[in-house]
Scaffold this motif. Sequence first.
Motif, PDB file in Angstrom:
ATOM      1  N   PRO A 110       0.804  -1.236   0.000  1.00 12.51           N
ATOM      2  CA  PRO A 110       0.000   0.000   0.000  1.00 12.51           C
ATOM      3  C   PRO A 110       0.827   1.272   0.000  1.00 12.51           C
ATOM      4  CG  PRO A 110      -0.092  -1.091   2.143  1.00 12.51           C
ATOM      5  CD  PRO A 110       0.578  -2.051   1.209  1.00 12.51           C
ATOM      6  N   ASP A 111       2.108   1.182   0.367  1.00 13.36           N
ATOM      7  CA  ASP A 111       2.947   2.384   0.400  1.00 13.36           C
ATOM      8  C   ASP A 111       3.881   2.479  -0.808  1.00 13.36           C
ATOM      9  OD1 ASP A 111       4.596   0.264   1.089  1.00 13.36           O
ATOM     10  OD2 ASP A 111       5.645   1.341   2.686  1.00 13.36           O
ATOM     11  N   PHE A 179      -2.031   6.156  -7.658  1.00 18.01           N
ATOM     12  CA  PHE A 179      -2.144   6.194  -6.203  1.00 18.01           C
ATOM     13  C   PHE A 179      -3.191   7.218  -5.765  1.00 18.01           C
ATOM     14  CE2 PHE A 179       2.247   5.033  -7.287  1.00 18.01           C
ATOM     15  CZ  PHE A 179       2.273   3.759  -6.733  1.00 18.01           C
ATOM     16  N   PRO A 180      -3.638   7.148  -4.514  1.00 19.94           N
ATOM     17  CA  PRO A 180      -4.606   8.137  -4.029  1.00 19.94           C
ATOM     18  C   PRO A 180      -4.084   9.560  -4.187  1.00 19.94           C
ATOM     19  CG  PRO A 180      -4.387   6.327  -2.461  1.00 19.94           C
ATOM     20  CD  PRO A 180      -3.305   6.137  -3.484  1.00 19.94           C
ATOM     21  N   LEU A 186       3.442  13.299  -0.801  1.00 17.63           N
ATOM     22  CA  LEU A 186       4.661  12.517  -0.614  1.00 17.63           C
ATOM     23  C   LEU A 186       5.691  12.819  -1.690  1.00 17.63           C
ATOM     24  CD1 LEU A 186       2.956   9.109   0.252  1.00 17.63           C
ATOM     25  CD2 LEU A 186       4.141  10.618   1.857  1.00 17.63           C
ATOM     26  N   THR A 187       5.230  13.189  -2.869  1.00 14.28           N
ATOM     27  CA  THR A 187       6.161  13.462  -3.970  1.00 14.28           C
ATOM     28  C   THR A 187       6.899  14.776  -3.777  1.00 14.28           C
ATOM     29  OG1 THR A 187       4.567  14.669  -5.355  1.00 14.28           O
ATOM     30  CG2 THR A 187       4.585  12.261  -5.545  1.00 14.28           C
ATOM     31  N   PHE A 203      -8.178  10.649 -13.414  1.00 15.42           N
ATOM     32  CA  PHE A 203      -9.399  10.069 -12.865  1.00 15.42           C
ATOM     33  C   PHE A 203      -9.404  10.086 -11.331  1.00 15.42           C
ATOM     34  CE2 PHE A 203      -9.103   8.279 -17.120  1.00 15.42           C
ATOM     35  CZ  PHE A 203     -10.389   8.541 -17.619  1.00 15.42           C
ATOM     36  N   GLY A 204      -9.053  11.252 -10.766  1.00 12.97           N
ATOM     37  CA  GLY A 204      -9.124  11.441  -9.325  1.00 12.97           C
ATOM     38  C   GLY A 204      -7.981  10.834  -8.550  1.00 12.97           C
ATOM     39  N   ARG A 205      -6.933  10.393  -9.238  1.00  8.99           N
ATOM     40  CA  ARG A 205      -5.778   9.801  -8.570  1.00  8.99           C
ATOM     41  C   ARG A 205      -4.497  10.437  -9.106  1.00  8.99           C
ATOM     42  NH1 ARG A 205      -6.799   5.004  -5.963  1.00  8.99           N
ATOM     43  NH2 ARG A 205      -4.777   4.065  -6.475  1.00  8.99           N
ATOM     44  N   VAL A 206      -3.391  10.184  -8.428  1.00  3.94           N
ATOM     45  CA  VAL A 206      -2.078  10.617  -8.885  1.00  3.94           C
ATOM     46  C   VAL A 206      -1.482   9.506  -9.729  1.00  3.94           C
ATOM     47  CG1 VAL A 206       0.282  11.157  -8.174  1.00  3.94           C
ATOM     48  CG2 VAL A 206      -1.641  12.116  -6.924  1.00  3.94           C
TER      49      VAL A 206
END
Length: 495
Positions: A110-111, A179-180, A186-187, A203-206
């Motif tokens: 997940p990370d 990713f979320p 985090l980037t 679409f709503g994600r990175v």
Amino acid sequence: MHIVYVSSEVVPFAKTGGLADVAGALPRALARRGHSVSVILPYYKIAAEGGYPIERTEITVTVPMEGREETARLHRMPMKEKRGTFWFVDHPGFFGERKELYGTPEGDYPDNGERFAFFCKVVSEFLHRMGEPVDVVHCNDWQSALLPIYLKLWYRESGVLGGAASVLTIHNLAYQGSFPASDLRLTGLPESLYTPHGGLEFFGRVNFLKGGLLFADALTTVSRRYAEEIRTEEFGAGLDGVLRLRADRLHGIPNGIDASVWNPEKDPHIPSRYSAAKMDGKRCCKKALQKECGFEEDPSIPLVGMITRLADQKGLDITVEALRKLARARFQFVLLGTGDEKYHRIFERLGKRNPSRYGVFLRFDNPLAHRIEAGSDIFLMPSRYEPCGLNQLYSLRYGTVPVVRATGGLADTVTDAGEESLADGTATGFRFDEYDAGALAGALKRAFALFADRRAWLRLARTGMAQDWSWDRSASAYQNLYQEIVQTRRDGAGA
């Protein structure tokens, strides 16, 4: 040139797929051409335990990670080729304490967004501090796709990285690093880049890969056909619009093969070595493989080999149906691979019901892979899509005639044995167009028919063996691309 090659996996240190083979071979080929090459990858548990002569150093790099700092230590190992060095990013929590590279059978870690954002930050900061000016930073897939963004936003004035051109290679567009939205923090990139037009929002994600596609000076993928296919809605995985936008920067450069590893004249894994001029050894390899599989040891029966990941992409569904359609045909079939449980069950049943015809090995076994390449008459690759493919290139090298679907790199590297190509001696295998079991069965029937003509078959196999799919050929194409984009950047016309 000083070329920095960044990859999340590199043979022999860590591998899940073809990316590792490319990252293990292309940089070495570039080093042999006289370039200074630095290869950078994570220091995974598997690499640390592999017994490699990796020198642990005291070089550390600390980078910010959303309100805290994380530190990596850099280790190194010289290449056998002069002026080449492997660098390993050591962070126990992100890489060194995990058994797998990207996740477990239950799913991705997940990370992963955090892990590879950290990796890209460390790489860019490490290069900035190295002191040796970099000409090209060559990134691969989503795991290093943030680097072209960092170079343009953070290191424009760097004496080391300010003049570096960036290349991003797409090995498989289906894997994008999505990713979320919260992972943008985090980037370290600004909120202004979270946008569908010119940014990382998808679409709503990175989407890490999307960012790299937009910011890299040049984009490459691993075959000319795949470079065309990914600009279509069918193969573009949602990013076809971005790729059409950057079509002038997109280049298709086929992968090569490592001839020091895949060479029937020197292969230590096969029972008898051979060449195009002396093919007796191939007949010995076939007989040994038939014996290993429990088949009748008859040279007149065509032996079909398949080495693959057991997944829908690889055409396993139409393979099963095509084998049923060919139930009355005279042939033998051997499969090596692992993957989806449903295909494990299907092929296990097939092997148990008819062990005299079907040899099924559901495991990873590199020596057996070499024996299948050398001992088979025909190699099967009916992929739904295939960015490049390597096994068809190994097969050509071993005089094992490929039967492939005409997609991606398979279409680029195999010339169909039609009437005209057989007559002029350019045919190297058999192709079919439609993703359909009937079309696959038809291609195999054509192969079986020609196999009965020993002279024609030998000519076909030898033509395949004469093809040059070495890494030196690919390295030459990359070298030309690097020189072009470096010159463009120096002329002030870079993107």
